[in-house]
Design a protein around this motif. Sequence first.
Motif, PDB file in Angstrom:
ATOM      1  N   LYS A 156       0.829  -1.205   0.000  1.00  0.00           N
ATOM      2  CA  LYS A 156       0.000   0.000   0.000  1.00  0.00           C
ATOM      3  C   LYS A 156       0.858   1.248   0.000  1.00  0.00           C
ATOM      4  O   LYS A 156       0.598   2.193  -0.712  1.00  0.00           O
ATOM      5  N   SER A 157       1.901   1.264   0.815  1.00  0.00           N
ATOM      6  CA  SER A 157       2.749   2.438   0.875  1.00  0.00           C
ATOM      7  C   SER A 157       3.525   2.618  -0.427  1.00  0.00           C
ATOM      8  O   SER A 157       3.805   3.729  -0.830  1.00  0.00           O
ATOM      9  N   GLY A 158       3.850   1.512  -1.098  1.00  0.00           N
ATOM     10  CA  GLY A 158       4.536   1.603  -2.382  1.00  0.00           C
ATOM     11  C   GLY A 158       3.658   2.246  -3.431  1.00  0.00           C
ATOM     12  O   GLY A 158       4.105   3.035  -4.247  1.00  0.00           O
ATOM     13  N   ALA A 159       2.371   1.932  -3.403  1.00  0.00           N
ATOM     14  CA  ALA A 159       1.440   2.528  -4.359  1.00  0.00           C
ATOM     15  C   ALA A 159       1.273   4.019  -4.081  1.00  0.00           C
ATOM     16  O   ALA A 159       1.179   4.826  -4.991  1.00  0.00           O
ATOM     17  N   ALA A 160       1.232   4.379  -2.808  1.00  0.00           N
ATOM     18  CA  ALA A 160       1.044   5.778  -2.454  1.00  0.00           C
ATOM     19  C   ALA A 160       2.265   6.612  -2.804  1.00  0.00           C
ATOM     20  O   ALA A 160       2.166   7.793  -3.081  1.00  0.00           O
ATOM     21  N   SER A 161       3.435   5.994  -2.803  1.00  0.00           N
ATOM     22  CA  SER A 161       4.649   6.750  -3.076  1.00  0.00           C
ATOM     23  C   SER A 161       5.061   6.679  -4.544  1.00  0.00           C
ATOM     24  O   SER A 161       6.191   6.961  -4.878  1.00  0.00           O
ATOM     25  N   GLY A 162       4.161   6.250  -5.404  1.00  0.00           N
ATOM     26  CA  GLY A 162       4.467   6.246  -6.822  1.00  0.00           C
ATOM     27  C   GLY A 162       4.816   4.881  -7.367  1.00  0.00           C
ATOM     28  O   GLY A 162       5.116   4.748  -8.536  1.00  0.00           O
ATOM     29  N   GLY A 163       4.794   3.848  -6.537  1.00  0.00           N
ATOM     30  CA  GLY A 163       5.071   2.496  -7.011  1.00  0.00           C
ATOM     31  C   GLY A 163       3.946   2.032  -7.911  1.00  0.00           C
ATOM     32  O   GLY A 163       2.813   2.463  -7.794  1.00  0.00           O
ATOM     33  N   ALA A 164       4.241   1.155  -8.837  1.00  0.00           N
ATOM     34  CA  ALA A 164       3.227   0.690  -9.779  1.00  0.00           C
ATOM     35  C   ALA A 164       2.418  -0.435  -9.160  1.00  0.00           C
ATOM     36  O   ALA A 164       2.960  -1.422  -8.712  1.00  0.00           O
ATOM     37  N   MET A 165       1.100  -0.254  -9.119  1.00  0.00           N
ATOM     38  CA  MET A 165       0.193  -1.303  -8.691  1.00  0.00           C
ATOM     39  C   MET A 165      -0.833  -1.483  -9.789  1.00  0.00           C
ATOM     40  O   MET A 165      -1.417  -0.520 -10.252  1.00  0.00           O
ATOM     41  N   ARG A 166      -1.050  -2.716 -10.186  1.00  0.00           N
ATOM     42  CA  ARG A 166      -1.984  -2.994 -11.263  1.00  0.00           C
ATOM     43  C   ARG A 166      -3.404  -2.944 -10.722  1.00  0.00           C
ATOM     44  O   ARG A 166      -3.693  -3.472  -9.666  1.00  0.00           O
ATOM     45  N   SER A 167      -4.292  -2.316 -11.456  1.00  0.00           N
ATOM     46  CA  SER A 167      -5.683  -2.219 -11.048  1.00  0.00           C
ATOM     47  C   SER A 167      -6.562  -2.831 -12.121  1.00  0.00           C
ATOM     48  O   SER A 167      -6.270  -2.731 -13.299  1.00  0.00           O
ATOM     49  N   THR A 168      -7.647  -3.470 -11.692  1.00  0.00           N
ATOM     50  CA  THR A 168      -8.584  -4.036 -12.657  1.00  0.00           C
ATOM     51  C   THR A 168      -9.744  -3.082 -12.926  1.00  0.00           C
ATOM     52  O   THR A 168     -10.644  -3.411 -13.667  1.00  0.00           O
ATOM     53  N   VAL A 169      -9.716  -1.899 -12.316  1.00  0.00           N
ATOM     54  CA  VAL A 169     -10.773  -0.907 -12.494  1.00  0.00           C
ATOM     55  C   VAL A 169     -10.106   0.435 -12.781  1.00  0.00           C
ATOM     56  O   VAL A 169      -9.128   0.793 -12.147  1.00  0.00           O
ATOM     57  N   ASP A 170     -10.650   1.191 -13.737  1.00  0.00           N
ATOM     58  CA  ASP A 170     -10.054   2.492 -14.011  1.00  0.00           C
ATOM     59  C   ASP A 170     -10.684   3.569 -13.124  1.00  0.00           C
ATOM     60  O   ASP A 170     -11.643   3.336 -12.403  1.00  0.00           O
ATOM     61  N   GLU A 171     -10.128   4.750 -13.170  1.00  0.00           N
ATOM     62  CA  GLU A 171     -10.561   5.833 -12.296  1.00  0.00           C
ATOM     63  C   GLU A 171     -11.998   6.285 -12.562  1.00  0.00           C
ATOM     64  O   GLU A 171     -12.651   6.814 -11.679  1.00  0.00           O
ATOM     65  N   THR A 172     -12.500   6.083 -13.782  1.00  0.00           N
ATOM     66  CA  THR A 172     -13.869   6.498 -14.063  1.00  0.00           C
ATOM     67  C   THR A 172     -14.869   5.676 -13.260  1.00  0.00           C
ATOM     68  O   THR A 172     -15.933   6.176 -12.904  1.00  0.00           O
ATOM     69  N   ALA A 173     -14.526   4.431 -12.943  1.00  0.00           N
ATOM     70  CA  ALA A 173     -15.415   3.585 -12.144  1.00  0.00           C
ATOM     71  C   ALA A 173     -15.578   4.178 -10.748  1.00  0.00           C
ATOM     72  O   ALA A 173     -16.687   4.208 -10.197  1.00  0.00           O
ATOM     73  N   VAL A 174     -14.491   4.650 -10.181  1.00  0.00           N
ATOM     74  CA  VAL A 174     -14.550   5.272  -8.858  1.00  0.00           C
ATOM     75  C   VAL A 174     -15.372   6.555  -8.925  1.00  0.00           C
ATOM     76  O   VAL A 174     -16.207   6.826  -8.054  1.00  0.00           O
ATOM     77  N   GLY A 175     -15.153   7.337  -9.973  1.00  0.00           N
ATOM     78  CA  GLY A 175     -15.921   8.576 -10.145  1.00  0.00           C
ATOM     79  C   GLY A 175     -17.410   8.324 -10.293  1.00  0.00           C
ATOM     80  O   GLY A 175     -18.234   9.091  -9.777  1.00  0.00           O
ATOM     81  N   LEU A 176     -17.759   7.257 -10.987  1.00  0.00           N
ATOM     82  CA  LEU A 176     -19.179   6.920 -11.137  1.00  0.00           C
ATOM     83  C   LEU A 176     -19.814   6.569  -9.795  1.00  0.00           C
ATOM     84  O   LEU A 176     -20.951   6.959  -9.526  1.00  0.00           O
ATOM     85  N   LEU A 177     -19.099   5.853  -8.957  1.00  0.00           N
ATOM     86  CA  LEU A 177     -19.643   5.529  -7.631  1.00  0.00           C
ATOM     87  C   LEU A 177     -19.823   6.784  -6.785  1.00  0.00           C
ATOM     88  O   LEU A 177     -20.826   6.926  -6.080  1.00  0.00           O
ATOM     89  N   LYS A 178     -18.859   7.685  -6.867  1.00  0.00           N
ATOM     90  CA  LYS A 178     -18.968   8.935  -6.122  1.00  0.00           C
ATOM     91  C   LYS A 178     -20.158   9.751  -6.620  1.00  0.00           C
ATOM     92  O   LYS A 178     -20.899  10.334  -5.825  1.00  0.00           O
ATOM     93  N   ARG A 179     -20.326   9.782  -7.944  1.00  0.00           N
ATOM     94  CA  ARG A 179     -21.451  10.519  -8.511  1.00  0.00           C
ATOM     95  C   ARG A 179     -22.776   9.885  -8.101  1.00  0.00           C
ATOM     96  O   ARG A 179     -23.729  10.575  -7.736  1.00  0.00           O
ATOM     97  N   LEU A 180     -22.838   8.557  -8.137  1.00  0.00           N
ATOM     98  CA  LEU A 180     -24.050   7.844  -7.743  1.00  0.00           C
ATOM     99  C   LEU A 180     -24.397   8.125  -6.283  1.00  0.00           C
ATOM    100  O   LEU A 180     -25.559   8.341  -5.938  1.00  0.00           O
ATOM    101  N   ALA A 181     -23.384   8.168  -5.439  1.00  0.00           N
ATOM    102  CA  ALA A 181     -23.615   8.434  -4.017  1.00  0.00           C
ATOM    103  C   ALA A 181     -24.111   9.851  -3.781  1.00  0.00           C
ATOM    104  O   ALA A 181     -24.867  10.097  -2.833  1.00  0.00           O
ATOM    105  N   SER A 182     -23.723  10.779  -4.637  1.00  0.00           N
ATOM    106  CA  SER A 182     -24.127  12.166  -4.445  1.00  0.00           C
ATOM    107  C   SER A 182     -25.510  12.475  -5.014  1.00  0.00           C
ATOM    108  O   SER A 182     -26.103  13.495  -4.671  1.00  0.00           O
ATOM    109  N   LEU A 183     -26.037  11.606  -5.879  1.00  0.00           N
ATOM    110  CA  LEU A 183     -27.347  11.858  -6.480  1.00  0.00           C
ATOM    111  C   LEU A 183     -28.473  11.489  -5.513  1.00  0.00           C
ATOM    112  O   LEU A 183     -28.405  10.463  -4.841  1.00  0.00           O
ATOM    113  N   PRO A 184     -29.526  12.300  -5.472  1.00  0.00           N
ATOM    114  CA  PRO A 184     -30.682  11.921  -4.655  1.00  0.00           C
ATOM    115  C   PRO A 184     -31.388  10.701  -5.262  1.00  0.00           C
ATOM    116  O   PRO A 184     -31.304  10.453  -6.463  1.00  0.00           O
ATOM    117  N   VAL A 185     -32.071   9.949  -4.433  1.00  0.00           N
ATOM    118  CA  VAL A 185     -32.744   8.727  -4.879  1.00  0.00           C
ATOM    119  C   VAL A 185     -33.763   9.024  -5.973  1.00  0.00           C
ATOM    120  O   VAL A 185     -33.955   8.222  -6.893  1.00  0.00           O
TER     121      VAL A 185
END
Length: 101
Positions: free
Chosen positions: A33-62
């Motif tokens: 975890k600390s390696g990823a935070a300091s610029g180390g390469a960690m492979r992800s199976t999800v891109d940043e837009t997926a995280v943004g979509l969840l944040k947007r979904l959480a901010s929308l009213p029902v």
Amino acid sequence: MTATANSKAKPKVSSRGVPNQRRGAAAARTKAKSGAASGGAMRSTVDETAVGLLKRLASLPVSDASRVGVREAAIEAWLPLARHLAQRFHGRGEPVDDLVQ
């Protein structure tokens, strides 16, 4: 034996002055975890837009009309992670398709 072999090594101390008692797998996870935070390469199976979509979904009213579309897009964006996890647990009694669902 030498004098250094008989004496105990000082425990490593964190920046907060607390002795670091992590060993084994927990220490490896912390290091990864600390390696990823300091610029180390960690492979992800999800891109940043997926995280943004969840944040947007959480901010929308029902009651928001666009919530359904954002929810479907978020589900599709997180499918690569679901597939990855399904493959990881494949062969333990459940079909891969059921695990992906």
